[in-house]
Design an enzyme around this catalytic site. Structure first.
Site, PDB file in Angstrom:
ATOM      1  N   GLU A   1       0.906  -1.557   4.532  1.00  0.00           N
ATOM      2  CA  GLU A   1       1.812  -2.644   4.215  1.00  0.00           C
ATOM      3  C   GLU A   1       3.208  -2.424   4.822  1.00  0.00           C
ATOM      4  O   GLU A   1       3.782  -3.325   5.411  1.00  0.00           O
ATOM      5  CB  GLU A   1       1.903  -2.763   2.681  1.00  0.00           C
ATOM      6  CG  GLU A   1       2.977  -3.686   2.157  1.00  0.00           C
ATOM      7  CD  GLU A   1       2.587  -5.143   2.297  1.00  0.00           C
ATOM      8  OE1 GLU A   1       1.443  -5.417   2.676  1.00  0.00           O
ATOM      9  OE2 GLU A   1       3.451  -5.990   2.028  1.00  0.00           O
ATOM     10  N   ASP A   2       3.729  -1.230   4.655  1.00  0.00           N
ATOM     11  CA  ASP A   2       5.155  -1.021   4.949  1.00  0.00           C
ATOM     12  C   ASP A   2       5.464  -0.245   6.219  1.00  0.00           C
ATOM     13  O   ASP A   2       6.624  -0.061   6.555  1.00  0.00           O
ATOM     14  CB  ASP A   2       5.819  -0.250   3.784  1.00  0.00           C
ATOM     15  CG  ASP A   2       5.773  -1.039   2.490  1.00  0.00           C
ATOM     16  OD1 ASP A   2       5.611  -2.272   2.572  1.00  0.00           O
ATOM     17  OD2 ASP A   2       5.901  -0.421   1.419  1.00  0.00           O
TER      18      ASP A   2
END
Ligand code: MN
Length: 742
Positions: free
Chosen positions: A92-93
């Site tokens: 995700e990041d």
């Protein structure tokens, strides 16, 4: 591959220590390859998150480390899960892709991390229904791996622990979501400690004053509780030693949140909660096979010594909760004449109570019981519900949440199988639990040999035998009886389908009926009907026609109102008041029988029909009408072989029908009415005749002669019984003095 580091040496040392802590505190023993896997996951995450810091200024990597720690120690999952927890925010990041994780860590870890990423991607929103939808998607990821949800719970727990530097409104939002979704989930997964911490932390942000107050009072009373437990331990020690076991006695206060809830629910002060803590006796059986027996021995030393409340005894030993929880609970009148709950658990049981899922598996290993844990049954049922794409997320959430929090009962099937159900479950819930088909056709049940109705609330130990009937079908009222998400969902799905069919048929029926009333079915007339019957949509109209709530009588009244001069008196007179009790009207005696016409329904309607080919009804036969979807009404003989089937399967499509003599069909009656004039009396009379009683008004004439009126009406009637009733009811109208037939 190692690039220059973004961490200070102190941070580097701290994370190394943390990693060691994870490896050493892991509930499941880690072998060398497990340790290597975890270390590799750590190195990957550390590098991926190198440039990220949290709001507090701390390097981001400490978040996955803490989550992994919770997963390893508190939840007690395996090396795969710990590695996945370390990697849970990478896709995700950071620049790391699923493909990279797949190459480096294999399919399983990738699936888990992707599952966690999916949950994260859900839109963050203030809207409650979106929260509900989030929850649904969260549960959907269970399809992939239960570990996804367990790691997600750990993630949420760590976020809750570190919310201090967040703005107030965000704290509140996250806290309420936690209380609404994650705490119940943790509860259902048997993670009692985590559930408690999630609830307490939520309260801290939602109602900080109440939270602080309870914390303070718990602290103030801590010493009292400690002394009390000591006193209690002193009283039982000698006898427990006689049993030859090693044991510990501890006291656990209720959680802050449950004290809070109790204060709110019972509207009492902190001081008035008598069961603020429970005493736990945790014993170590000298050998596993003595475990259960010793629990009972301990119980009986207590009941020998103290008065106790038999209603508050709980045997979770023989009937474990679906989370695997086992213990004996009893409430005794302890020192200082205080009622106190005592929980008796072996060390193994205590571990399961605190770790739930993971501990259950630790102890299951090597045993040949292949029995499915209740949680897993629950999960597979949940997934079944989820596969049903209909229904809105909020409904779904409410249903599931009920299941999440409720206590359980255990009942028996006739074969002696034990079925766990939420407390308050009815026989109908039980039936749907056994099988959807059984649920759908449940007529009644036998509980402990006695016949009971569907809404009978079951108790633990009940022996339940379901009685089905192929004719039985779910109905709306069942939703008041069924309490479990599973049953309610099945019933709702069925009713929705049924409603669709009724609407479809209602549309057809309406078209046919309007044709007989010489009206064309178009948007204009549908609009007028909707307005007249005060229905929001045309579907509602079709539905009511389909169920017969709007029948010939109502439609005729509509036509009359539409045509009537007096329309203005009752623009919207249709109320859903109780219909006047229908007296069974005997058909008028017929002297000469000449059957040449089939009439339908209570009111002997003349409708289009065809004779069914299967039984070819002849004049004078006992018959009935069957409303087909595409071919109008088919008339069958009552003795037709198809009749039983049609009547049972499609009861709402059946219309009564009979052969009649067309010349004797209806007759016009002229009535003379006189009385004292008053405003609205004419409207009252016409309303009674055409709306309430549903007869066709052929003509209406009224004269008023200074306070006195005289009028005649001509009505279309079918027999003298109708005439008699009509005259009686007109006479009841205020102001009417005389009515006679001319
Ligand atoms: Mn996270």
């Amino acid at each position: 591959m190692q690039t220059q580091t973004a961490y200070t040496p102190a941070e580097e040392r701290r994370m190394e220590r943390k990693l060691e802590e994870i490896l050493n505190s892991s509930y499941q023993p880690l072998d060398e390859s497990g340790r290597q896997l975890i270390r590799k996951a750590f190195e990957t995450a550390k590098e991926a998150h190198a440039r990220q810091r949290r709001k507090s200024g701390e390097p981001f990597i400490f978040h996955p480390l803490e989550v992994a720690h919770i997963v390893a120690e508190q939840i007690g999952l395996d090396a795969t899960s710990i590695a996945a927890a370390l990697l849970h925010d990478t896709i995700e990041d950071t620049d790391i892709t699923a493909g990279y994780i797949r190459r480096e860590f294999g399919e399983k870890i990738t699936q888990i991390v992707e599952g966690l990423t999916k949950i994260k991607k859900l839109p963050k929103d203030k809207d409650f229904s979106i929260q509900a939808e989030n929850f649904r998607k969260l549960i959907l990821t269970l399809n992939e791996d239960v570990r996804v949800i367990l790691i997600k719970i750990a993630d949420r727990l760590h976020n809750m622990r570190t919310m201090d530097s967040m703005p107030r409104h965000k704290q509140e939002k996250i806290a309420s979501e936690t209380l609404y979704i994650y705490a119940p989930l943790a509860h259902r997964m048997g993670l009692y400690q985590i559930k408690t911490e999630l609830e307490d932390l939520s309260l801290k942000y939602i109602d900080p004053e109440a939270y602080d107050e309870i914390v303070r009072k718990l602290k103030e009373t801590e010493e009292d509780r400690r002394r009390y437990i000591e006193k209690f331990a002193g009283l039982v020690d000698a006898r427990l030693k006689e049993l030859g076991i090693s044991y510990t006695i501890t006291g656990r206060p209720k959680s802050i949140f449950s004290i809070y809830r109790k204060m709110k629910e019972k509207k009492v002060d902190f001081e008035d909660i008598y069961d603020i803590f429970a005493i736990r006796i945790i014993y170590k059986p000298p050998e596993p096979r003595k475990e259960k027996m010793l629990a009972w021995d301990i119980l009986s030393t207590l009941t020998d010594q103290f008065k106790y409340n038999p209603n508050r005894m709980r045997n979770w030993l023989d009937w474990p909760r679906s989370t695997g929880y086992q213990a004996l609970h009893i409430t005794v009148l302890g020192p200082d004449d205080k009622w106190v709950e005592v929980q008796i658990r072996s060390e193994r049981m205590n571990e399961i109570a605190e770790k739930g899922y993971a501990a259950h598996y630790k102890y299951k290993q090597g045993s040949d019981e292949a029995e499915e844990l209740g949680v897993e049954k629950w999960l597979s049922q949940l997934q079944e519900i989820l596969k049903n794409p209909e229904g809105n997320a909020l409904d779904f959430l409410d249903e599931i949440r009920l299941d999440l929090y409720s206590d359980e009962i255990h009942v028996l099937t006739p074969k002696g199988d034990v079925v766990s159900l939420p407390k308050g479950a009815t026989v109908l819930d039980f039936a749907f639990h056994i099988h959807t088909e059984v649920g759908m056709h449940t007529r009644a049940a036998e509980v402990n040999g006695r016949i009971v109705p569907l809404n009978y609330v079951l108790n633990s130990g009940d022996l339940v035998h379901i009685i089905t009937s192929p004719q039985q079908k779910p109905r709306q009222s069942w939703l008041n009886i069924a309490t479990t998400g599973r049953a309610r969902n099945k019933i709702k799905a069925y009713l929705r389908q049924q409603e669709k069919e009724i609407i479809q048929e209602g549309k057809e029926i309406l078209r046919r009926k309007l044709r007989h009333l010489k009206l064309k079915t178009d948007d204009k007339i549908i609009g007028q009907l909707q307005k007249y019957f005060k229905l929001p949509t045309s579907k509602d109209l079709f539905y009511k026609v389909g169920t017969g709530e709007i029948g010939n009588k109502e439609l005729k009244a509509f036509v009359n109102a539409k045509n009537n001069f007096f329309l203005k008196f009752f623009q919207s007179p249709w109320k859903r008041k109780k219909e006047p009790e229908k007296k069974k009207v005997a058909p008028a005696p017929v002297e000469e029988v000449n059957y040449d016409l089939i009439v339908f329904g209570q009111e002997d309607q003349r409708l289009d029909y065809t004779l069914a080919n299967c039984c070819n009804p002849l004049p004078g036969d006992e018959i009935f009408g069957f409303v087909t979807v595409n071919e109008g009404i088919k008339v069958h003989k009552k003795t037709c072989p198809n009749a039983i089937f049609l009547r049972s399967r499609h009861a709402h499509r059946i219309i009564p029908a009979r052969w009649t003599d067309s010349t004797k069909q209806t007759f016009k009656v002229k009535l003379k009415i006189t009385g004292a004039d008053r405003p609205g009396i004419v409207a009252d009379i016409t309303r009674l005749v055409s709306l309430d009683m549903g007869y066709r008004l052929v003509r209406v004439e009224f004269d008023d002669k200074s306070g006195f009126f005289e009028g005649t009406i001509i009505v279309d009637l079918q027999n003298t019984a109708q005439l008699k009733e009509l005259m009686l009811r007109i006479k009841e109208i205020e102001g009417v003095e005389k009515i006679e037939k001319i």
